[in-house]
Design a protein around this motif. Sequence first.
Motif, PDB file in Angstrom:
ATOM      1  N   UNK A 208       0.832  -1.207   0.000  1.00 24.21           N
ATOM      2  CA  UNK A 208       0.000   0.000   0.000  1.00 24.21           C
ATOM      3  C   UNK A 208       0.868   1.259   0.000  1.00 24.21           C
ATOM      4  N   UNK A 209       1.950   1.194   0.757  1.00 24.24           N
ATOM      5  CA  UNK A 209       2.852   2.345   0.801  1.00 24.24           C
ATOM      6  C   UNK A 209       3.483   2.580  -0.568  1.00 24.24           C
ATOM      7  N   UNK A 210       3.706   1.497  -1.302  1.00 18.62           N
ATOM      8  CA  UNK A 210       4.259   1.656  -2.656  1.00 18.62           C
ATOM      9  C   UNK A 210       3.264   2.420  -3.531  1.00 18.62           C
ATOM     10  N   UNK A 211       1.987   2.104  -3.387  1.00 19.98           N
ATOM     11  CA  UNK A 211       0.969   2.855  -4.133  1.00 19.98           C
ATOM     12  C   UNK A 211       0.966   4.313  -3.679  1.00 19.98           C
ATOM     13  N   UNK A 212       1.068   4.511  -2.368  1.00 21.72           N
ATOM     14  CA  UNK A 212       1.078   5.877  -1.826  1.00 21.72           C
ATOM     15  C   UNK A 212       2.242   6.683  -2.402  1.00 21.72           C
ATOM     16  N   UNK A 213       3.396   6.068  -2.483  1.00 25.15           N
ATOM     17  CA  UNK A 213       4.547   6.780  -3.062  1.00 25.15           C
ATOM     18  C   UNK A 213       4.252   7.157  -4.514  1.00 25.15           C
ATOM     19  N   UNK A 214       3.665   6.229  -5.242  1.00 24.55           N
ATOM     20  CA  UNK A 214       3.309   6.522  -6.637  1.00 24.55           C
ATOM     21  C   UNK A 214       2.287   7.643  -6.750  1.00 24.55           C
ATOM     22  N   UNK A 215       1.463   7.772  -5.723  1.00 24.77           N
ATOM     23  CA  UNK A 215       0.425   8.807  -5.719  1.00 24.77           C
ATOM     24  C   UNK A 215       0.940  10.150  -5.195  1.00 24.77           C
ATOM     25  N   UNK A 216       2.173  10.178  -4.675  1.00 24.42           N
ATOM     26  CA  UNK A 216       2.739  11.464  -4.266  1.00 24.42           C
ATOM     27  C   UNK A 216       3.119  11.590  -2.809  1.00 24.42           C
ATOM     28  N   UNK A 217       3.020  10.501  -2.030  1.00 22.49           N
ATOM     29  CA  UNK A 217       3.428  10.588  -0.621  1.00 22.49           C
ATOM     30  C   UNK A 217       4.926  10.880  -0.550  1.00 22.49           C
ATOM     31  N   UNK A 218       5.299  11.793   0.329  1.00 21.20           N
ATOM     32  CA  UNK A 218       6.710  12.159   0.474  1.00 21.20           C
ATOM     33  C   UNK A 218       7.347  11.527   1.707  1.00 21.20           C
ATOM     34  N   UNK A 219       6.530  11.154   2.695  1.00 18.37           N
ATOM     35  CA  UNK A 219       7.043  10.587   3.939  1.00 18.37           C
ATOM     36  C   UNK A 219       6.111   9.467   4.391  1.00 18.37           C
ATOM     37  N   UNK A 220       6.681   8.512   5.114  1.00 15.91           N
ATOM     38  CA  UNK A 220       5.888   7.406   5.640  1.00 15.91           C
ATOM     39  C   UNK A 220       6.129   7.288   7.134  1.00 15.91           C
ATOM     40  N   UNK A 221       5.084   7.021   7.867  1.00 13.26           N
ATOM     41  CA  UNK A 221       5.225   6.755   9.297  1.00 13.26           C
ATOM     42  C   UNK A 221       4.709   5.345   9.535  1.00 13.26           C
ATOM     43  N   UNK A 222       5.627   4.446   9.915  1.00 12.31           N
ATOM     44  CA  UNK A 222       5.275   3.031  10.076  1.00 12.31           C
ATOM     45  C   UNK A 222       4.908   2.691  11.510  1.00 12.31           C
ATOM     46  N   UNK A 223       5.261   3.571  12.429  1.00  9.70           N
ATOM     47  CA  UNK A 223       4.988   3.293  13.834  1.00  9.70           C
ATOM     48  C   UNK A 223       3.480   3.246  14.091  1.00  9.70           C
ATOM     49  N   UNK A 224       3.107   2.772  15.267  1.00  7.86           N
ATOM     50  CA  UNK A 224       1.699   2.788  15.678  1.00  7.86           C
ATOM     51  C   UNK A 224       1.575   3.536  17.003  1.00  7.86           C
TER      52      UNK A 224
END
Lengths: 348, 348
Positions: A208-224
Amino acid sequence: MRATVFHGPRDMRVDHVPDAALSASTDALVRVTHACVCGSDLWPYRGELLIYGPPGGRTGHEFIGIVEAVGADVQTIRPGDAVVAPFAFSDGTCEFCNEGLHTSCLNGGYWGGQRDGGQGEAVRVPMADGTLVALPPDVDLGDDDLAARIAPLTDVVCTGHHAARSAGVSEGATVVVVGDGAVGLCGVLAAHRLGAERIIIMGRHENRLAVARGFGATDEVHERGPAAVARVHELTGGGAPHVLECVGTAAALDTAIAVARPGGTVGQVGVPSEAVDLMDAYNRNIALTGGVAPARAYLQELVEAVLAGSFDPSPVLDLVVPLADIAEGYAAMDERRAIKALVKVASA
Amino acid sequence: MRATVFHGPRDMRVDHVPDAALSASTDALVRVTHACVCGSDLWPYRGELLIYGPPGGRTGHEFIGIVEAVGADVQTIRPGDAVVAPFAFSDGTCEFCNEGLHTSCLNGGYWGGQRDGGQGEAVRVPMADGTLVALPPDVDLGDDDLAARIAPLTDVVCTGHHAARSAGVSEGATVVVVGDGAVGLCGVLAAHRLGAERIIIMGRHENRLAVARGFGATDEVHERGPAAVARVHELTGGGAPHVLECVGTAAALDTAIAVARPGGTVGQVGVPSEAVDLMDAYNRNIALTGGVAPARAYLQELVEAVLAGSFDPSPVLDLVVPLADIAEGYAAMDERRAIKALVKVASA
């Protein structure tokens, strides 16, 4: 005709049902070429919120197809038109439709239940002029790739757009998106289209994060939990002015509020399935905006943008099933083996 | 000096405590002439939300008085000045103060608890330049009538104003005010000042409704529960675009959402003491805005308006008690014998 019927939790069946037919003079009859399974369809599937009513109700609210017939008073939609239906129908003429809030249409409503659902071979569409958006004559829904770019417009693309618009996203904005489901991913896409400079997605699933990057996400937060909130505060220097809440649980809304900067805005499009504590929002003047997306208000603009090639939402559809196998689409989404399923109903 | 101390539920006592004194170079020492009892002071009084901490904490966050001394770095406030304190202190220079959100000041905080409270003879005021508003030299706080017009500015007038501003009230607006306590009444006053044409107050206490009428309310809804909601819908043709929520219970917020028109805005200033169900807000795209009022942002403007005679909030103060009898002020408000109590602490 064949249509999907809710028989009970984890029991979605394709049954033979009476053929869809014109009833009012403002109706259109649409032969469905493609439908989708929505995240909210999983609620009745899981026995939670029965959005299609008790067992026996028809399912599905995302469909595109070809107009087969129209009533005598339909003006703008013609037999043979390829059309996109938003996830709610609306008259297009009442005070709320005129204000762009089609989901509050005085004569509107939702698909499924006692009405035809989108996950069937045909749908009677009330108030066809107000509800449907016709595609240009050269659009061929027999092209499954093209259909996969258009089908997400029925709901998730418009819902993500509504989240971003409600949260006040504009050029240069810093945005946090809570949720990496199809709506969250479309929230990323919308924020990117609206010119956001920094788009932080909170999620943990690499596909899903890969799709998000393709859609323009610049940062990811994996923590909960608290660690995730702390990480967003670190990335943003104290919280983001714009947050898109795309899940609907109390935990997700708590997180959305917590990652907002004081005075910020949460655009909430996750259906709020649990009561929420608003004390943090109150203490820091976080506004909660959004709601059920008036998809019809955005549909024409977004259809044109997709057809012009300015964006492509099809990566949210990572599974294709024929109508006969729709139960597998539900199961794959329920088990998180798929983000979202496209249901191929008929050839155009 | 003497100051009110929270000893436990229904046990507010005026005790002898160490004298307030300057500590930092940016402090001012204010001799309190008048304080008020706030609706939120009733929470610890009732043993609910302990806003002043455990027993032993000082109470009161609404006070006006005379500056007795200032630290070396105080620039704008001088000994002898008559001053108004907002219910939170703030530096006046951080990013949030610059944006007008003083209650999110990076160095700010609230009165009472381990600090001096407003319901005592003197208060050490941190960051005096950022916190206090000095009154013109001709203002004599020895005039109790004048003091009663100014004292509500410390909290309830600004809070009502914040509700109206957050709800987007402007010229010609139709507004519903949920709650006939001092804040709700000040919400009516604020909506009227901002030019609202129709102001519907929901409440049942004739003495409070009389104040509301004096403040500009045009309609009253005396019903409760679903009948009250139905009555507002009848009066407004389907709900109001602007709603002021001035109570804080889940029932009040439910009502505020229910009386809003689809796409409308609820300015929420009642402290949300209970979890709330947001499904109706979601289904009808009702925005929830507001929060703890940045009183300092509004104070200068509202002080000037009161001194110019353009409005008079003193009718919300329907009981005057000397500091020694402050417990009677609490009891009268708790038992709804008084809307709000003015506490006369010392002669100016």
